[in-house]
Design a protein around this motif. Structure first.
Motif, short mmCIF file in Angstrom:
data_model
loop_
_atom_site.label_atom_id
_atom_site.label_comp_id
_atom_site.label_asym_id
_atom_site.label_seq_id
_atom_site.Cartn_x
_atom_site.Cartn_y
_atom_site.Cartn_z
N SER A 22 0.83 -1.21 0.00
CA SER A 22 0.00 0.00 0.00
C SER A 22 0.86 1.25 0.00
N TYR A 25 2.32 1.78 -3.41
CA TYR A 25 1.33 2.29 -4.34
C TYR A 25 1.02 3.76 -4.05
N ARG A 68 -7.84 6.59 -12.24
CA ARG A 68 -7.88 6.43 -10.80
C ARG A 68 -8.83 7.47 -10.19
N LEU A 109 -7.99 -0.26 -3.85
CA LEU A 109 -6.65 -0.58 -3.36
C LEU A 109 -6.54 -0.05 -1.93
#
Length: 181
Positions: A22, A25, A68, A109
């Protein structure tokens, strides 16, 4: 039954790799998210925004990450919300997207959580400012979208936060949006 101490060690081993992925990302998300966000929408103990952006190609891997959307929640001090696996209590973020034809449903995510102890319980979630990214594998032409989201905001008690964002998706991220509580 697994002893509580061993259970905590197993949870730490589970959370560490997820937290690392995480963090890596989230490094791809700029500290200041570009563009005009949809929002702010006041929640019972915070405020929410929806940022929309073209994720583009990762120069290191040449993978096109598509599009996104990033839910930004800013919680009042002392309040928290929950991760996908909230632990002993709580409930994760729920979301329902209505997208233009040709757009894929996004996948969430989850950023790595914090441990939030509340004796005798242990929960996992977020405090303060949290950025929750949604990735779309496929993007198409322009069109209108809507998304309903719900999560819990908790301190001594939990109160549901419900928001609805509506806007127009443009292929090159010229976003024209409106937000509705």
């Amino acid at each position: 039954s697994i002893p509580r101490k061993d259970n905590a060690r197993m949870q730490d081993r589970f959370i560490a790799p997820i937290a690392l992925i995480s963090v890596l990302y989230l490094l791809l998300i700029p500290a200041k998210i570009a563009g005009n966000p949809l929002g702010p929408i006041e929640t019972p103990h915070g405020v929410a925004y929806l940022h929309l952006e073209n994720a583009g190609k990762d120069s290191r891997t040449t993978v096109d990450h598509g599009f996104r959307a990033i839910l930004e929640i800013q919680l009042v001090e002392g309040w928290h919300t929950y991760w996908k696996n909230p632990g002993d209590s709580g409930s994760p973020l729920q979301h329902s997207w209505n997208l233009p034809m040709g757009w894929s449903q996004p996948y969430l995510l989850w950023p790595g959580p914090e441990r939030i102890p509340s004796d005798p319980l242990m929960t996992y979630g977020y405090e303060g400012r949290v950025l929750i990214p949604f990735l779309f594998d496929q993007k198409a032409g322009p069109g209108f979208f809507g998304v309903n989201m719900e999560w819990l905001e908790c301190a001594e008690i939990c109160i549901p936060a419900r928001v609805q964002f509506k806007g127009r998706l443009q292929p090159n991220l010229s976003i024209q949006g409106s937000d509705i509580w």
